[in-house]
Design a protein around this motif. Sequence first.
Motif, short mmCIF file in Angstrom:
data_model
loop_
_atom_site.label_atom_id
_atom_site.label_comp_id
_atom_site.label_asym_id
_atom_site.label_seq_id
_atom_site.Cartn_x
_atom_site.Cartn_y
_atom_site.Cartn_z
N LEU A 40 32.83 35.49 40.17
CA LEU A 40 32.53 34.50 38.82
C LEU A 40 32.44 35.96 37.99
O LEU A 40 32.77 36.03 36.49
CB LEU A 40 31.05 34.10 39.04
CG LEU A 40 30.59 33.13 37.97
CD1 LEU A 40 31.62 32.23 37.37
CD2 LEU A 40 29.16 32.68 38.29
N LEU A 41 31.46 37.06 38.26
CA LEU A 41 31.36 38.04 37.38
C LEU A 41 32.88 38.85 36.91
O LEU A 41 33.01 39.15 35.91
CB LEU A 41 30.65 39.15 38.00
CG LEU A 41 29.12 38.91 38.13
CD1 LEU A 41 28.60 39.86 39.15
CD2 LEU A 41 28.63 38.65 36.97
N GLU A 42 33.79 38.71 37.69
CA GLU A 42 35.18 39.43 37.36
C GLU A 42 35.66 38.63 36.25
O GLU A 42 36.22 38.92 35.37
CB GLU A 42 36.09 39.41 38.50
CG GLU A 42 35.69 40.58 39.61
CD GLU A 42 36.47 40.60 40.77
OE1 GLU A 42 37.20 39.51 41.19
OE2 GLU A 42 36.42 41.67 41.50
N ARG A 43 35.73 37.23 36.34
CA ARG A 43 36.22 36.29 35.43
C ARG A 43 35.25 36.36 34.13
O ARG A 43 35.84 36.43 32.95
CB ARG A 43 36.23 34.73 35.61
CG ARG A 43 36.91 34.60 36.87
CD ARG A 43 37.03 32.95 37.18
NE ARG A 43 37.91 32.59 38.03
CZ ARG A 43 39.07 31.88 37.49
NH1 ARG A 43 38.96 31.34 36.46
NH2 ARG A 43 40.15 31.88 38.51
N LEU A 44 33.76 36.54 33.94
CA LEU A 44 33.37 36.63 32.91
C LEU A 44 33.09 38.25 32.15
O LEU A 44 33.15 38.03 31.06
CB LEU A 44 31.89 36.29 32.99
CG LEU A 44 31.46 34.56 33.59
CD1 LEU A 44 30.20 34.32 34.09
CD2 LEU A 44 32.05 33.84 32.45
N THR A 45 32.89 39.07 33.04
CA THR A 45 32.81 40.41 32.69
C THR A 45 33.87 41.49 32.83
O THR A 45 33.84 42.54 32.38
CB THR A 45 31.54 40.91 33.28
OG1 THR A 45 31.72 41.15 34.31
CG2 THR A 45 30.22 40.18 32.82
#
Length: 101
Positions: A40-45
Motif C-alpha cells: 500500500l505504501l509503495e502505491r501511495l508514496t
Amino acid sequence: MAGVDFTVKNPGQPEMVIGLAPVVFVAFLASLLGWGVLALLERLTRRRAAVVWTVLAVVVALVSLAPVAATDATAGAKVALGAMHLAVAAVLVALLPTRTR
C-alpha cells in the motif's frame, strides 16, 4: 525451548501455554500484514515507501513488546517471548523492503 515454561496469564483471561503453532501463526499473520502495508505504501508514496515502512515496522515491533512485559509469566518466558517478537521483526525489517523492489 531451553527449559522455559511458556505458561502465561493475562488479567481477566485464563492461563495458557504458548506453543509452536500459535507462534508460527502470529508470525505468518504479521508477515502478511507487513507485506500488505508495504504494498500500500509503495502505491501511495512510491520512493519513500521502504523508509516509511521501516520506521513503522520498528515502532510496531517495540510496541508489541508492551504486552509481553505486562503479562504474568516467568522472567525466562518474558525474555524468550520478547526475543521471538524481535526475531520476527528483525527478519521482516531487513528482508521485506528489499524483496519488493
